[in-house]
Design an enzyme around this catalytic site. Structure first.
Site, PDB file in Angstrom:
ATOM      1  N   ASP A 263       0.110   1.925   8.425  1.00  0.00           N
ATOM      2  CA  ASP A 263      -0.530   1.223   9.542  1.00  0.00           C
ATOM      3  C   ASP A 263       0.262   1.336  10.844  1.00  0.00           C
ATOM      4  O   ASP A 263      -0.277   1.115  11.927  1.00  0.00           O
ATOM      5  CB  ASP A 263      -0.726  -0.265   9.210  1.00  0.00           C
TER       6      ASP A 263
ATOM      7  N   GLY B 129       0.818  -1.213   0.000  1.00  0.00           N
ATOM      8  CA  GLY B 129       0.000   0.000   0.000  1.00  0.00           C
ATOM      9  C   GLY B 129       0.850   1.261   0.000  1.00  0.00           C
ATOM     10  O   GLY B 129       1.939   1.284   0.566  1.00  0.00           O
TER      11      GLY B 129
ATOM     12  N   ARG C 258       1.212  -5.762  -5.027  1.00  0.00           N
ATOM     13  CA  ARG C 258       1.185  -6.667  -3.880  1.00  0.00           C
ATOM     14  C   ARG C 258       1.625  -8.092  -4.227  1.00  0.00           C
ATOM     15  O   ARG C 258       1.314  -9.027  -3.490  1.00  0.00           O
ATOM     16  CB  ARG C 258      -0.224  -6.686  -3.264  1.00  0.00           C
TER      17      ARG C 258
ATOM     18  N   LYS D 175       8.096   0.617   5.619  1.00  0.00           N
ATOM     19  CA  LYS D 175       6.990   1.437   5.113  1.00  0.00           C
ATOM     20  C   LYS D 175       5.654   0.874   5.549  1.00  0.00           C
ATOM     21  O   LYS D 175       5.487  -0.343   5.534  1.00  0.00           O
ATOM     22  CB  LYS D 175       7.055   1.427   3.574  1.00  0.00           C
ATOM     23  N   THR D 176       4.734   1.639   5.954  1.00  0.00           N
ATOM     24  CA  THR D 176       3.300   1.356   6.031  1.00  0.00           C
ATOM     25  C   THR D 176       2.641   2.413   6.906  1.00  0.00           C
ATOM     26  O   THR D 176       3.134   2.726   7.994  1.00  0.00           O
ATOM     27  CB  THR D 176       2.924  -0.060   6.559  1.00  0.00           C
TER      28      THR D 176
ATOM     29  N   ASP E 173       5.161  -7.889   5.600  1.00  0.00           N
ATOM     30  CA  ASP E 173       5.180  -9.012   4.659  1.00  0.00           C
ATOM     31  C   ASP E 173       6.265  -8.814   3.598  1.00  0.00           C
ATOM     32  O   ASP E 173       7.000  -9.753   3.273  1.00  0.00           O
ATOM     33  CB  ASP E 173       3.813  -9.167   3.968  1.00  0.00           C
TER      34      ASP E 173
HETATM   35  P1  FBP Z   1       0.574  -1.960   3.583  1.00  0.00           P
HETATM   36  O1  FBP Z   1       0.556  -2.802   4.817  1.00  0.00           O
HETATM   37  O2  FBP Z   1       0.991  -2.678   2.374  1.00  0.00           O
HETATM   38  O3  FBP Z   1       1.382  -0.711   3.804  1.00  0.00           O
HETATM   39  O4  FBP Z   1      -0.900  -1.444   3.271  1.00  0.00           O
HETATM   40  C1  FBP Z   1      -1.719  -1.042   4.293  1.00  0.00           C
HETATM   41  C2  FBP Z   1      -3.074  -0.554   3.837  1.00  0.00           C
HETATM   42  O5  FBP Z   1      -3.061   0.824   3.576  1.00  0.00           O
HETATM   43  C3  FBP Z   1      -4.113  -0.917   4.904  1.00  0.00           C
HETATM   44  O6  FBP Z   1      -4.231   0.104   5.843  1.00  0.00           O
HETATM   45  C4  FBP Z   1      -5.347  -1.193   4.109  1.00  0.00           C
HETATM   46  O7  FBP Z   1      -6.193  -2.117   4.732  1.00  0.00           O
HETATM   47  C5  FBP Z   1      -4.807  -1.771   2.832  1.00  0.00           C
HETATM   48  O8  FBP Z   1      -3.519  -1.219   2.660  1.00  0.00           O
HETATM   49  C6  FBP Z   1      -5.657  -1.477   1.635  1.00  0.00           C
HETATM   50  O9  FBP Z   1      -5.129  -2.134   0.539  1.00  0.00           O
HETATM   51  P2  FBP Z   1      -5.397  -1.757  -0.967  1.00  0.00           P
HETATM   52  O10 FBP Z   1      -4.517  -0.602  -1.288  1.00  0.00           O
HETATM   53  O11 FBP Z   1      -4.959  -2.972  -1.696  1.00  0.00           O
HETATM   54  O12 FBP Z   1      -6.847  -1.418  -1.104  1.00  0.00           O
END
Ligand code: FBP
Length: 560
Positions: free
Chosen positions: A206, A82, A146, A203-204, A177
């Site tokens: 979250d 993400g 992803r 990175k994230t 991951d």
């Molecule tokens: P990462 O863990 O890859 O940084 O992504 C987190 C996130 O932003 C979450 O908060 C959310 O649930 C998810 O990605 C949404 O994924 P997508 O971009 O595939 O809709």
């Protein structure tokens, strides 16, 4: 680039700050090694799986008076998962360090996430390319994806592509991951004498890739500030019109760090924390009752308005839902070949088939849900096999259930208020915002530091920049072995080595800050209005980092 907004033009000129240990230049660094490291858990299994990269020391960079010569290197970079504000600055920092080390070095960007290195889709960066993206949000410089980089075949294909481009190091910018996969790739390259180093960057948005060595992942600072601005604006609106209850779901796939931080910045009436729900084994009904009680009490005080913040991952932390979702994941794997499901002509018939396939207790839970949520739970899983919680409208589920409960109370004569709800989901709004000064500096430093790790021969390390509540000049740059953060967890029915996700610590100072204030915030409107991120102005306003980091650093609850 044409068509730039005034802020874009100004942000392109911003010069990100580096820790003073790195600021003297990439060829003026010495390395200080700590002692050998161990995995957080399941040490023997992790050691066995990472025979070549396990147990290495954590390292810190110091400025060196002597100057070193750097050999010519080509490096590849991948953005994974993400989006998170600041990704472009990681690449800019990496590029600047690489060119400073040796102007004939080359940086390649793999397109569309990890699949770029497998399929050999790439671009070569030059000054003009990089300059257009400095201090901007988003991952559009090369795109993200992803795809999981984990199989022997993918590793072999990556090796082929790297050989073709004479790449001797790969930087993977990703979450837990993606960095687990970086560790696997690093080990595989060493085991196969490929001569290719792998470095990760945390990175994230979250905020769940953190531990003793990594204080926070990048993007969390900007994303939480963006959501806090939006929540603050809604609080003003609610406080002005005094007629709506706003149910706001906040992104964060699993942990509730983002919702908690946004709540500490804004002080809404209700904040749910998934980790607490799980620890207290709260049922959906108990959560609904908790919200309803506050709505009723506020109505009794003449306040038919309020703000409820709901973490995105909540649904998977409610014990009965967790069990049902896990059962549903297994059932879904068989549905495509299930003639009853395939031949069902209406969505209701499909729901009936699913209920018949679930264990009785789980079927009861599934059947109690509104059709909207039943359908959303059947949507495709992500590549890691997870329910895509961002697509499940928990905020609407809660609104529906709270409305019914209030209706019951009204009939009993226990509620005389007016409940007029509005639902919101803040997620994508925050992932590509212009990085705050903190994230702009932090990301640039992480990228620059990643090249320092490469230049000093490290592999299987995560770029680490610490002491983040101090001014950037005092930040501590170095690296930590990825294996140090790993343990074994069950994934797709098998035990796998993974980087441990950090959930909200219910005995920590950040949650304590919410817990000690929430009763007051529920009834008395203590709303804070953080406003938009400030990029210019006094450092006490524009460079201040998150409440979470400050509280974690102080380990004592700060005054609100
Ligand atoms: P990462 O863990 O890859 O940084 O992504 C987190 C996130 O932003 C979450 O908060 C959310 O649930 C998810 O990605 C949404 O994924 P997508 O971009 O595939 O809709």
């Amino acid at each position: 680039m044409t068509n730039l907004s005034p802020l874009q033009i100004e942000r392109l000129k911003y010069q990100p700050k580096l820790p003073s240990s790195l600021a003297e230049g990439i060829n003026h660094l010495s390395v200080e090694e700590g002692s050998a490291t161990e995995a957080v858990d399941n040490k023997a299994e992790i050691k066995e799986l990472f025979k070549n990269t396990y147990g290495k020391p954590a390292v810190t960079f110091k400025t060196s008076n002597s100057s070193t010569e750097s050999e010519q290197r080509n490096v590849g970079v991948i953005l994974s998962g993400g989006q998170a504000p600041g990704g472009h600055n990681v690449i800019a920092g990496l590029y600047d360090a690489l060119k400073q080390a040796n102007p004939s070095n080359k940086l390649y960007g793999f397109l569309g996430g990890p699949s770029g290195i497998i399929d050999g889709k790439y671009v070569e960066f030059d000054d003009k390319f990089i300059d257009d993206y400095r201090n901007t949000g988003g991952f559009d410089i090369i795109g993200s994806g992803r795809t999981k980089l984990e199989t022997q075949e993918q590793f072999e294909k990556s090796l082929e592509v790297c050989k073709k481009l004479n790449i001797s190091a790969v930087v993977i910018i990703g979450g837990d991951d993606s960095n687990t996969n970086a560790a696997l790739l690093a080990e595989w390259f060493v085991a196969n004498n490929a001569g290719i180093q792998v470095i990760g960057c945390p990175k994230t948005i979250d905020g769940d890739l953190k531990n003793e060595q990594i204080e926070i992942s990048f993007g969390f600072d900007t994303a939480t500030k963006t959501y806090a601005e939006l929540i603050g604006n809604i609080q003003r609106d609610a406080n002005s019109a005094k007629k709506y209850w706003h149910f706001i779901k906040i992104m964060g796939r699993s942990a509730s760090h983002v919702a908690l931080e946004a709540a500490l910045q804004t002080q809404p009436n209700i904040t749910l924390i998934s980790e607490e729900v799980e620890q207290k084994k709260m049922s959906l009904e108990e959560i609904v009752n908790y919200i309803t009680n506050i709505i009723v009490k506020r109505a009794d005080a003449g306040k038919n308005f309020g703000i409820a913040v709901i973490p995105e991952g909540l649904i998977e932390f409610i014990p009965e839902m967790k069990s049902m979702i896990s059962n549903l994941n297994d059932v879904m794997a068989t549905l495509e070949s299930d003639p009853d499901f395939v031949n069902a002509t209406t969505i209701r018939e499909k729901f009936d088939v699913v209920e018949n396939r679930l264990d009785p207790d789980n079927a009861k839970v599934y059947s109690s849900l509104p059709a909207l949520i039943k359908g959303q739970l059947l949507a495709d899983r992500d590549p890691h096999g997870n329910v895509q919680v961002s697509k499940i409208e928990t905020e609407k589920l809660l609104i529906e259930m709270v409305s019914s409960r209030l209706q019951e109370l009204r009939l009993q004569g226990d509620y005389i208020g007016k409940f007029s709800p509005q639902s919101h989901f803040f997620g994508y709004e925050g992932r590509c915002a212009f990085p705050s000064n903190f994230d702009a500096d932090y990301c640039y430093s992480l990228g620059y530091n990643a090249f320092a790790l490469i230049n000093n021969g490290f592999t299987g390390y995560l770029s680490s920049v610490r002491n983040l509540t101090a001014p950037a000049s005092e930040w501590i740059a170095g690296g930590v072995p990825l294996t140090m953060m790993m343990n074994m967890e069950r994934r797709h029915g098998e035990m796998k080595p993974v980087i441990k996700k950090a959930l909200v610590e219910l005995d920590g100072p950040v949650f304590a800050q919410l817990a000690k204030n929430r009763e007051d915030w529920a009834m008395n409107d203590r709303y804070l209005f953080p406003g938009a991120i400030q990029y210019f102005g006094p450092s006490s306003v524009c460079d201040i980092t998150t409440v979470t980091l400050q509280l974690e650093k102080s380990k004592t609850p700060a005054a609100v």
